[in-house]
Scaffold this active site. Structure first.
Site, PDB file in Angstrom:
ATOM      1  N   HIS A   1       5.748   2.358  19.332  1.00 22.11           N
ATOM      2  CA  HIS A   1       4.524   2.658  18.324  1.00 22.11           C
ATOM      3  C   HIS A   1       4.668   3.979  17.758  1.00 22.11           C
ATOM      4  CE1 HIS A   1       0.542   1.434  16.436  1.00 22.11           C
ATOM      5  NE2 HIS A   1       1.100   2.328  15.541  1.00 22.11           N
TER       6      HIS A   1
ATOM      7  N   ILE B   1       2.456   2.795   2.395  1.00 20.06           N
ATOM      8  CA  ILE B   1       3.741   2.541   3.278  1.00 20.06           C
ATOM      9  C   ILE B   1       4.782   1.864   2.390  1.00 20.06           C
ATOM     10  CG2 ILE B   1       4.710   1.458   5.130  1.00 20.06           C
ATOM     11  CD1 ILE B   1       2.105   2.082   6.749  1.00 20.06           C
TER      12      ILE B   1
ATOM     13  N   ALA C   1       3.542  -2.610  11.089  1.00 19.82           N
ATOM     14  CA  ALA C   1       2.315  -2.621  10.784  1.00 19.82           C
ATOM     15  C   ALA C   1       1.410  -2.850  12.191  1.00 19.82           C
ATOM     16  CB  ALA C   1       2.018  -3.855   9.855  1.00 19.82           C
ATOM     17  N   ARG C   2       1.120  -4.058  12.660  1.00 19.21           N
ATOM     18  CA  ARG C   2       0.415  -4.427  13.793  1.00 19.21           C
ATOM     19  C   ARG C   2       1.142  -5.648  14.471  1.00 19.21           C
ATOM     20  NH1 ARG C   2      -1.272  -0.244  13.406  1.00 19.21           N
ATOM     21  NH2 ARG C   2      -3.340   0.520  13.549  1.00 19.21           N
TER      22      ARG C   2
ATOM     23  N   GLU D   1      -0.150  -4.483  23.077  1.00 24.07           N
ATOM     24  CA  GLU D   1       0.586  -3.251  23.022  1.00 24.07           C
ATOM     25  C   GLU D   1      -0.095  -2.305  23.975  1.00 24.07           C
ATOM     26  OE1 GLU D   1       0.939   0.284  19.657  1.00 24.07           O
ATOM     27  OE2 GLU D   1       1.395  -1.903  19.279  1.00 24.07           O
TER      28      GLU D   1
ATOM     29  N   GLY E   1       0.981  -1.195  -0.034  1.00 20.56           N
ATOM     30  CA  GLY E   1      -0.092   0.200   0.053  1.00 20.56           C
ATOM     31  C   GLY E   1       0.711   1.203  -0.083  1.00 20.56           C
TER      32      GLY E   1
END
Length: 330
Positions: free
Chosen positions: A291, A164, A242-243, A272, A162
């Site tokens: 983050h 990023i 990302a995650r 997180e 995408g």
């Protein structure tokens, strides 16, 4: 005779003057108040839960950090009241309750922080390669010639292409690297300098540095697991912007301990933040950041631009941009 200004022409044909609940701060408010649709902007009190909004509002501008981590599991009574459009500042929606995504149209902040995140990735790659902090001499005895690494001829893997992924690719191209890319949709043709990769296992086997830039969905949960990590080069540097839940974190720590890969730069974790005592805080092969990769760029300016474009469309009753897709989960 004076010709009407463009803004006046737009105002004359506008469909609605929205009532907007703003949870995005003063800079976003400043960009809204002069909009030709003449919105009524209501600043949401910081001490009130983000879902407790004025029932007459038809637009909500929000972000995960507004307090959605404390949202109830069930839809609050009356929700969504009069809301017709929700704009989020984030690209990912996994911090929001499911009921927020199951109602008014939700538009996301796709691409807002791509440049800042790509700069973080480049810093992580160069930091891992050049090790400037590690070789810093602190005495005469430390003054030794230590060979540094190089990016020339290396392969940068990018999982997710995408905004990023594209931004990362553009920044690493000048270093003379090969760029392997895995994406969800089939390739009709690959951009110049891009090597299409068909699966995550192949991407791990090829890469010297691998960037995780995938959306967090039910299909990407623990996509990177022990079996995938076993395919990695022992020299691999894994970067996750990302995650956290895309990677099986315990499998990653075991792989690092066993020497299956060389190191990891993690800006996200699962959970997180990690609980106190989690070995990820002190692991010698992990560079952990809280983050923050999305910060430091012009994200507020870009967010304001995205909100204003969608506000134009909303006031005219036209389709909105960057609408969350429930089927794709992003």
């Amino acid at each position: 005779m004076n010709t009407p200004r463009i803004d006046e022409k737009r105002a004359a044909v506008s469909v609605r003057s929205p009532i907007i609940i703003n949870q995005l701060g003063a800079e976003i408010r400043a960009s809204l108040i002069d909009h030709w649709s003449r919105p009524l902007v209501i600043d949401h009190p910081a001490d009130r839960p983000p879902w407790e909004i004025a029932p007459e509002a038809d637009v909500l501008l929000t972000r995960p950090l507004a307090g959605w981590n404390k949202a109830p599991a069930d839809r609050p009574a009356g929700w969504p009241n009069g809301l017709r459009w929700i704009q989020t500042a984030s690209t990912g929606v996994d911090f929001f309750p499911a009921w927020l995504l199951d109602g008014p149209v939700v538009t996301i902040g796709r691409g807002i922080s791509a440049d800042a995140i790509a700069e973080y990735v480049l810093a992580a790659i160069l930091g891992f390669t050049k090790r400037l902090h590690d070789i810093r001499p602190r005495s005469r005895d430390d003054w030794k010639i230590t060979p540094l690494g190089s990016l020339g001829g290396k392969t940068i893997g990018i999982a997710g292409f995408g905004s990023i992924g594209h931004a990362v690719a553009e920044r690493v191209k000048p270093f003379g690297v090969q760029i392997g890319v895995l994406r969800r949709t089939p390739w009709q043709y690959a951009p110049a300098g891009i090597l299409p990769v068909d699966d995550i296992e192949t991407l791990f086997a090829l890469s010297d540095h691998l960037v995780v830039a995938l959306p967090a969905t039910s299909r990407t949960m623990h996509l990177i697991n022990a079996d995938v990590l076993a395919r990695a080069k022992k020299s691999l540097h894994l970067i996750n912007v990302a995650r956290g839940r895309i990677i099986d974190q315990q499998a990653l720590l075991r792989a690092l301990d066993d020497g299956q890969l060389a190191g990891a730069t993690l800006d996200v974790t699962d959970p997180e933040p990690p609980p106190d005592g989690d070995p990820i805080y002190s692991h010698p092969k992990v560079l952990l950041t809280p983050h923050v990769s999305w910060t430091g760029g012009e994200d507020v300016k870009r967010l304001a631009g995205k909100v204003l474009i969608n506000l134009d469309a909303y006031a005219h009753g036209a389709p909105l941009a960057d609408v969350f897709d429930k089927n794709l989960e992003y």
